[in-house]
Design an enzyme around this catalytic site. Structure first.
Site, PDB file in Angstrom:
ATOM      1  N   THR A 181      12.654  -4.021   6.794  1.00  0.00           N
ATOM      2  CA  THR A 181      13.837  -4.148   5.936  1.00  0.00           C
ATOM      3  C   THR A 181      13.576  -3.810   4.472  1.00  0.00           C
ATOM      4  OG1 THR A 181      13.384  -6.510   5.697  1.00  0.00           O
ATOM      5  CG2 THR A 181      14.911  -5.850   7.430  1.00  0.00           C
TER       6      THR A 181
ATOM      7  N   ASP B 296      11.230  28.453 -28.778  1.00  0.00           N
ATOM      8  CA  ASP B 296      11.488  29.794 -29.276  1.00  0.00           C
ATOM      9  C   ASP B 296      12.990  29.928 -29.525  1.00  0.00           C
ATOM     10  OD1 ASP B 296      11.153  32.383 -30.004  1.00  0.00           O
ATOM     11  OD2 ASP B 296      10.686  33.142 -28.004  1.00  0.00           O
TER      12      ASP B 296
ATOM     13  N   GLU C 299       0.806  -1.223   0.000  1.00  0.00           N
ATOM     14  CA  GLU C 299       0.000   0.000   0.000  1.00  0.00           C
ATOM     15  C   GLU C 299       0.838   1.272   0.000  1.00  0.00           C
ATOM     16  OE1 GLU C 299      -2.517  -0.686   3.408  1.00  0.00           O
ATOM     17  OE2 GLU C 299      -4.161  -1.206   2.079  1.00  0.00           O
TER      18      GLU C 299
END
Length: 914
Positions: free
Chosen positions: A735, A333, A291
């Site tokens: 870990t 440009d 999650e």
């Protein structure tokens, strides 16, 4: 304390003097600083009510709203009830650790985003104590005198005091797409918002002219504030990438349910403790559903935005970071982006002959030369007149009073002032002699600008603009013998001179004048042509390498400029954009009616690299042409009228130095240094960010899959659990997460800009990545089971002993840590690559290794995790088996790097899984 209303009632119905009296302010002086500060405290800052920012308490609470977290809490409660206090406390500890990591990560991401938003705050010009100064718009208070020019965003609701040819785009507020003219006269009766001609409203912007106005409403009391108050929502918009990650994290759920059922039923049938099996199933759910992926992605995106900001590219939203990596066309440009934007007048072409100008930049020391002979401006009336018109038809300023010259304004106009100073002509002195009474601002549609100056009993009209337009509007030519008629053939000759100067790489302007009795006479008719002025703007040294880098990365660079075709081609050649021999230049008027284009024309325009004399409307047509063929278009812009094109482009890029506020607000990215090289670095960073996100997704999901498969294999073989529930949670929470974070900070492989742009529809995990995910997960899980079996023969009591479970636990843990090196790019080297050169990765491995050792030898943790010391033989098994997935993984990547053909790679990537 609630602030007072900051709104003047019906200011459009009252005269300017009445509004100023009520505000207790004079136009000449504005408010005093003390009075402004008192009003700021009294009325509050000029800010709209925003959706409430997520407070740290809410972020912390959100970490515990997951269904899986709820299941863990139930498991902890059940453990307490059953008397297993250590197990219950361990589960609670894991919950807290998970919450703290998620909280710190998300808080940092939110803080990064809010800090970036502060970088792009709007500034406005305000008159305080008789001086014009630049302030943040939020510091405005009712009664402030505001000075606005074309391109400025209106910072509050204002009553117009003194307009000058003012037109305003109010489409954001009224829906009216055509700019509306404005006046300072009071209205006779109540009028709807769209018809209040003497008002300026927050969020609109000036398209033409200028104005002095007084603030009558700020913050929530503005018209925009009242509208936005009704639309505020706390809903947070997720980027496409974050949405994909939310879905991706749950793709293994069906597989999880099957595995959890098998583990639960098989363990229960073998007589294992039912609560242990339920707890294991919950732990597997925690391990399988990552999650935290969207949170980590947000952190990586925010970090990338900061890295881009360090490279002078400010990104306005997270979604743009994703799009950058897919860019295929960069429409840029010329002036200031490919060139230095340090204009210098190099030559004048006059009826009296050509004149070269020496000296560069802001250096006011220089001479005027015809061949080897120096020309005095006093001896050449045409040159003097040209110099004067260049100074008068000008809004820039050059200050040379204190040592080094300081200039403000358009670089081209600054160059004209510097050229005049070389001849001893000062702008202030000329304006004293010929005061300006009217200005007609530069209009992209007519490509000219004019100013009117009172001179004796008449008015001088000074004009500068595009040579084609000025020459076309001229009927006479000024010579050393006076003014003579300008014939069609002579106009053609002047156009040829314009072409020659442009082909030499000069930016060419035409200068003209006329005398009129009435300052309301139209400015661009019956002009007297003075001549041409050529300005040089050298290319940036670093641009050639940046363009080559973009081309190597599979991106096309297209020059889109309002300049002359010859100038555009010269600069394009000098920066390596095209070869001079075969370069075609498309002029903007060829794009004027895209609906009538043939397919051949469309193909030619799509493949062209130089577009000259381009209007803002042409930019929209060009974007359309490229997007129709599936290109991802980045477009640069700086003017008021560039806003629609910047919005339409997939990535709108505004100039931070010379860009108008309108352009900057419409853009997705702002270049603080106006440098093309910054675009290159931003695209590179965009690619690296996506690559890093893919790395940690592959790493985390393969680690989680390995835990799931290890339990499944053991269940199918009839083995006891090789991992206990808390050990699974420990790995997943403690870990795995540190190496995953570290992967998000990789600096990118060396060839990241030698690959073609990524297809924006390409998912995070392609078929190849899903194959790798299964391969790596299987390698790690099989190594774990083999270590478990070996350990079972080493200790009395077999597979079920604490030592055997500890060995399988540590084997899985270290195999996951070493697995971080398997997610390097396929084209990277074995020993030197973006992972091995990432110091954060080594730090994460060191920290995680210490934690794992502590999990075995620290009494409190080892008791909770049910681990035991395993001795030298046990550690030999752990390191021996944990290195197997690394070795095999590296062999797989080396094989693909050395022998996999582009055809095979294309086939592997051909089918995508969303």
């Amino acid at each position: 304390m609630e602030q007072e209303s900051r709104h003047t009632r019906d200011p459009w119905l009252r005269s300017v003097s009445e509004v100023l009296d009520e505000a207790d302010v004079s136009v000449a002086n504005g408010l005093s600083e003390d009075e402004a500060q008192q009003r700021l405290e009294r009325f509050g800052p000029n800010e709209l009510r925003e959706a409430e920012r997520r407070r740290w308490v809410k972020i912390l609470i959100d970490q515990f709203k997951s269904v899986i977290i709820l299941l863990l809490a139930v498991a902890a409660a059940a453990a307490f009830v059953l008397g297993d206090t250590i197990e219950a406390m361990a589960i609670v500890a894991v919950l807290l650790i998970n919450g703290v990591i998620g909280f710190v990560t998300e808080l940092r991401a939110v803080s990064s985003m809010e800090s970036l938003q502060e970088i792009t705050e709007i500034e406005t010009r305000v008159r305080r104590e008789g001086q014009d100064r630049t302030l943040l718009a939020e510091e405005l208070v009712p009664g402030d005198i505001v000075v606005l020019e074309a391109g400025d965003v209106v910072p509050a609701d204002l009553r117009i005091v003194d307009p000058s040819r003012l037109q305003v785009d109010e489409s954001a507020l009224t829906g009216e797409s055509v700019p509306v003219g404005k006046t300072s006269e009071p209205l006779d009766e109540e009028a709807p918002l769209a018809e209040r001609e003497n008002m300026l409203y927050k969020g609109t912007y000036l398209t033409r002219g200028s104005a002095i106005a007084v603030v009558v409403a700020t913050g929530p009391d503005t018209e925009l504030g009242q509208i936005s108050a009704s639309l505020i929502t706390a809903a947070e918009e997720q980027t496409p990438l974050q949405k994909k990650l939310n879905v991706l994290g749950h793709k293994l759920v069906p597989f999880l349910l099957v595995v959890a059922t098998i583990v639960l039923v098989s363990g229960w049938l073998r007589g294992q403790d039912l609560f242990l099996m339920v707890e294991t199933a919950i732990a597997l759910a925690i391990a399988t559903v990552p999650e935290g992926l969207p949170i980590v992605a947000t952190l990586v995106l925010a970090r990338g935005m900061w890295r881009m900001a360090d490279r002078n590219a400010l990104i306005s939203n997270l979604a743009s970071v994703e799009t950058l990596g897919s860019t295929t066309i960069i429409c840029t440009d010329k002036t200031g982006t490919l060139t230095e934007n340090k204009m210098t007048v190099a030559a004048y072409e006059l009826a009296t002959g050509s004149v070269e100008v020496t000296g560069t930049g802001l250096n006011t020391s220089g001479t005027f030369q015809r061949g080897d002979k120096e020309v005095e401006e006093s001896s050449d009336p045409v040159m003097r007149e040209a110099l004067e018109v260049g100074v008068l038809c000008n809004n820039a300023s050059v200050n040379i009073s204190d040592g080094e010259p300081e200039a403000t304004g358009d670089p081209m106009e600054v160059a004209l002032l510097v050229a005049a100073l070389k001849a001893g002509l000062n702008r202030d002195d000329l304006l004293d002699a010929m005061p300006e009474v009217r200005e007609v601002a530069f209009d992209p549609a007519v490509k000219m600008m004019a100013t009117y100056h009172r001179r004796d009993d008449s008015h001088l009209v000074a004009v500068k603009g595009a040579p084609e337009e000025v020459i076309g509007s001229s009927t006479a030519l000024m010579t050393e013998d006076g003014t003579v008629e300008l014939s069609p053939d002579e106009k053609d000759a002047w156009q040829d001179s314009n072409e020659r100067m442009a082909e030499d790489g000069l930016r060419v302007l035409a200068l003209a004048r006329k005398s009129v009795d009435d300052p309301e006479v139209p400015p661009f008719e019956d002009l007297e042509l003075l001549g041409l002025v050529g300005l040089i703007d050298p290319p940036r040294e670093e641009v050639r390498g940046a363009i080559q880098g973009c081309q190597d990365a599979g991106m096309r660079v297209v020059m889109v400029t309002g300049d002359h075709a010859g100038t555009a081609k010269n600069i394009a050649t000098s920066v390596g954009l095209v070869d001079a021999d075969d370069a075609e230049v498309i002029e903007g008027n060829q794009l004027d009616d895209p609906d009538t284009l043939t397919q051949d024309d469309r193909d030619r325009f799509v493949n062209a690299s130089i577009f000259a004399r381009v209007s803002p409307e042409n930019k929209l047509d060009l974007i359309d042409l490229h997007q129709i063929v599936g290109s991802i278009v980045a477009m640069t812009g700086d003017g008021v009228n560039d806003g629609p094109a910047l919005k339409k482009a997939d990535i709108g890029i505004a100039m931070g130095q010379r860009g108008t506020q309108v352009a900057q607000e419409a853009a997705d990215m702002i270049l603080r240094d106006d440098n093309f090289e910054s675009i290159y670095h931003a695209v590179r960073e965009g690619r690296i960010i996506f690559s890093n996100i893919r790395k940690f997704v592959l790493y985390l999901m393969s680690c989680n899959l390995s835990e799931l498969l290890a339990i499944l294999i053991a269940a199918l073989l009839g083995f006891p659990l090789p991992l206990l529930p808390l050990q699974i949670l420990f790995l997943n929470v403690v870990t795995d997460i540190f190496p995953a974070f570290a992967l998000g900070a990789c600096s990118g492989s060396r060839d990241v800009m030698e690959r073609p742009p990524r297809d924006p529809a390409e998912p995070i995990m392609t078929r190849t990545h899903w194959t790798e995910l299964g391969l790596y997960g299987m390698l790690i899980s099989v190594s774990t089971i083999v270590a478990f079996v070996i350990a079972g023969g080493m200790y009395t009591g077999g597979l079920g002993t604490e030592q055997a479970v500890t060995i399988s636990f540590l084997t899985l843990a270290f195999a996951q840590l070493w697995h971080v090196f398997n997610v390097r790019d396929i084209t990277s080297g074995l020993f030197r690559n973006e992972v091995t050169e990432n110091l954060y990765v080594w730090g994460a491995l060191g920290l995680s290794s210490l934690i794992l050792i502590g999990a075995v030898y620290l009494p409190g943790i080892s008791l909770a995790l049910r681990t035991a010391p395993i001795g030298v033989d046990g550690w030999t098994v752990v390191f021996g088996m944990s290195l197997v997935p690394l070795v095999l993984g590296q062999l797989e990547r080396e094989y693909r790097r050395r022998f996999e053909t582009p055809i095979l790679e294309s086939a592997l990537e051909g089918t995508f899984l969303d």
